[in-house]
Design a protein around this motif. Structure first.
Motif, PDB file in Angstrom:
ATOM      1  N   ILE A 164     -20.063  68.459  39.385  1.00 56.56           N
ATOM      2  CA  ILE A 164     -20.170  67.276  39.522  1.00 56.56           C
ATOM      3  C   ILE A 164     -19.961  66.685  41.073  1.00 56.56           C
ATOM      4  N   ASP A 165     -20.630  65.332  40.914  1.00 59.77           N
ATOM      5  CA  ASP A 165     -20.166  64.550  42.093  1.00 59.77           C
ATOM      6  C   ASP A 165     -19.946  63.181  41.909  1.00 59.77           C
ATOM      7  N   ALA A 166     -19.222  62.574  42.457  1.00 66.52           N
ATOM      8  CA  ALA A 166     -18.585  61.242  42.029  1.00 66.52           C
ATOM      9  C   ALA A 166     -18.098  60.439  43.153  1.00 66.52           C
TER      10      ALA A 166
ATOM     11  N   ALA B 249      -7.833  62.293  39.158  1.00 68.73           N
ATOM     12  CA  ALA B 249      -7.298  63.270  38.243  1.00 68.73           C
ATOM     13  C   ALA B 249      -8.228  63.824  37.317  1.00 68.73           C
ATOM     14  N   LEU B 250      -9.214  63.075  36.788  1.00 64.93           N
ATOM     15  CA  LEU B 250     -10.220  63.148  36.119  1.00 64.93           C
ATOM     16  C   LEU B 250     -11.506  63.889  36.759  1.00 64.93           C
ATOM     17  N   VAL B 251     -11.861  63.641  37.786  1.00 67.41           N
ATOM     18  CA  VAL B 251     -12.719  64.292  38.808  1.00 67.41           C
ATOM     19  C   VAL B 251     -12.305  65.651  39.095  1.00 67.41           C
ATOM     20  N   ALA B 252     -10.879  65.642  39.586  1.00 62.12           N
ATOM     21  CA  ALA B 252     -10.540  67.009  39.846  1.00 62.12           C
ATOM     22  C   ALA B 252     -10.328  68.077  38.784  1.00 62.12           C
ATOM     23  N   ASP B 253      -9.987  67.612  37.577  1.00 60.29           N
ATOM     24  CA  ASP B 253     -10.072  68.416  36.217  1.00 60.29           C
ATOM     25  C   ASP B 253     -11.390  68.836  35.917  1.00 60.29           C
ATOM     26  N   LEU B 254     -12.379  67.992  36.074  1.00 59.26           N
ATOM     27  CA  LEU B 254     -13.759  68.365  35.922  1.00 59.26           C
ATOM     28  C   LEU B 254     -14.599  69.127  36.535  1.00 59.26           C
ATOM     29  N   ARG B 255     -14.090  69.086  38.013  1.00 61.95           N
ATOM     30  CA  ARG B 255     -14.760  69.833  39.024  1.00 61.95           C
ATOM     31  C   ARG B 255     -14.291  71.099  38.782  1.00 61.95           C
ATOM     32  N   LEU B 256     -13.354  71.808  37.948  1.00 59.66           N
ATOM     33  CA  LEU B 256     -12.805  73.115  37.587  1.00 59.66           C
ATOM     34  C   LEU B 256     -13.798  73.813  36.715  1.00 59.66           C
TER      35      LEU B 256
ATOM     36  N   ASP C 220      -8.456  62.242  51.222  1.00 58.89           N
ATOM     37  CA  ASP C 220      -8.932  62.958  50.048  1.00 58.89           C
ATOM     38  C   ASP C 220      -8.989  62.151  48.864  1.00 58.89           C
ATOM     39  N   ASP C 221      -9.342  62.365  47.709  1.00 59.45           N
ATOM     40  CA  ASP C 221      -9.552  61.470  46.667  1.00 59.45           C
ATOM     41  C   ASP C 221      -7.915  61.163  46.070  1.00 59.45           C
ATOM     42  N   ALA C 222      -7.145  62.032  46.226  1.00 64.96           N
ATOM     43  CA  ALA C 222      -5.561  61.803  45.648  1.00 64.96           C
ATOM     44  C   ALA C 222      -4.986  60.597  46.795  1.00 64.96           C
ATOM     45  N   GLN C 223      -5.162  60.927  47.899  1.00 66.57           N
ATOM     46  CA  GLN C 223      -4.470  60.023  49.071  1.00 66.57           C
ATOM     47  C   GLN C 223      -5.012  58.639  48.857  1.00 66.57           C
TER      48      GLN C 223
END
Length: 402
Positions: free
Chosen positions: A315-317, A304-311, A192-195
């Motif tokens: 978005i797709d990134a 972290a930026l993408v995770a926050d924005l998805r809330l 996943d993104d964090a891993q």
């Protein structure tokens, strides 16, 4: 469209427009026209008539060319000598849905660079000298053809990334490097993104000289390499150099990363295609004008930026530069305030609106707003170079930086 055939002719056209209060939009090959806020100019001034390689000695690893020279012509000459522009300039035609041929002046005007930026820096870090025509029609030279010559270095750096708002580039001198003999790519699947962010950081810390690190979430990985990547998210790590060295280093990297996820390898041909598509943002070269952001943050903070924005937004990134460069497509309004608020929340960075419907481009700040003191300095620089406001009016709002 005004296409002067010489530097002198271009200077005359600029003086005429400055004296009459008319404005000019500077263009090269027309491949990056949609970047930034819409330009409102009386005419277009093209560098397309200023072409040709002025000087190139492969032994010196320095090239001087006129600004309107097509990038393909330069790459052909470099390839014949086994050399390259190490910063891998992005080709914007896919994401901007444009045609034409990218020019070397356009590359430096937007400070274009690709995946190898982690290792070698951006386009501006390779620019040694230039000639430009300012808003008063004066021909200015800065820098030189020798790497040790730093005369005018600040002006050289200033022009790179100015998006044609300070002057018309007429000639550029830049350093080149030997082209790697071989390249291979290691693919880690299922992270996943964090891993993936942690895995890329670990890989970059190893003594194997990773030259590029990117992460392709499941929403985009099938749009890369004609869908031939293994199933699931793909974290990709590139090694370059002499063939024997690359093979040995890849095995060391594979052994170190095996605990992070399933490991596969791409050969040189597959690797070349993969990184060209990542460089050119192929997943979002879909022919639409759906808002596309280019966000630069500290490596490791992209996820972290993408995770926050998805809330808060649809978005797709995907990620380049070890997670420090986020290419982010939004499904609705670009919402610059929302994006930049979240960029600040992860420690700051730069968010540039690369593409959006015309109405959205007219009301959004395409480039990152500057702090008041820096904005004032930026304004004074523009007034010095272009006192009549001839060049690219509206591309950067007052107080914005590329």
């Amino acid at each position: 469209m005004l296409t002067p055939a010489s530097e002198i002719e271009a200077a005359g056209l600029i003086r005429d427009h400055a004296s009459s209060g008319r404005t000019l939009e500077i263009v090269g090959g027309g491949t990056r026209g949609g970047i930034g806020n819409p330009v409102r100019a009386d005419a277009q001034l093209s560098s397309g008539g200023l072409t040709g390689i002025v000087a190139y000695n492969p032994a010196e690893m320095v090239m001087t060319v006129k600004a309107g020279t097509p990038l393909a012509e330069i790459e052909q000459a470099l390839d014949a000598a086994g050399q390259m522009m190490a910063f891998e300039p992005i080709d914007h035609r896919g994401i901007m849905a444009t045609t034409g041929e990218p020019t070397i002046g356009g590359v430096f005007a937007v400070n274009a660079c690709g995946p190898r930026r982690l290792l070698v820096g951006a386009a501006r870090d390779h620019l040694l000298g230039l000639r430009l025509i300012n808003g008063q029609g004066e021909i200015v030279q800065a820098g030189g053809r020798v790497m040790k010559n730093v005369t005018g270095l600040d002006l050289v750096k200033l022009m790179a990334g100015s998006h044609g708002t300070l002057g018309l580039l007429s000639e550029v001198t830049f350093k080149v490097l030997p082209r790697p003999r071989d390249q291979l790519t290691l693919v880690l699947s299922g992270l996943d993104d964090a891993q993936a962010s942690r895995a890329m950081a670990a890989a970059m810390a190893l003594p194997v000289e990773v030259s590029a690190a990117a992460h392709l979430p499941v929403t985009v990985h099938h749009k890369i390499l004609a869908g031939r990547l293994p199933d699931g998210p793909a974290t990709v790590l590139r090694l370059e150099g002499m063939q024997a060295s690359v093979v040995i280093r890849l095995e060391k990297l594979a052994a170190a990363m095996a605990r992070a996820g399933a490991v596969t390898r791409l050969d040189a041909d597959e690797s070349a295609v993969l990184w060209r598509e990542i460089r050119d943002v192929a997943p979002y070269g879909d022919g639409t004008d759906r808002p596309l952001w280019r966000v630069s943050v500290a490596p490791g903070m992209g996820e972290a930026l993408v995770a926050d924005l998805r809330l808060e937004a649809g978005i797709d990134a995907f990620y380049d530069w070890q997670g420090g460069l986020v290419w982010m497509r939004m499904e609705a309004d670009p919402d610059a305030d929302l994006v930049r608020r979240h960029v600040r929340s992860v420690g700051g960075g730069h968010a540039t609106l690369m593409r959006a419907p015309m109405e959205a481009r007219q009301r959004a700040s395409a480039f990152e707003p500057l702090a008041p003191a820096v904005a004032l300095l930026n304004q004074r620089v523009r007034e010095k170079f272009d006192p009549a406001g001839v060049f690219n009016p509206g591309r950067m709002a007052r107080g914005e930086a590329a």
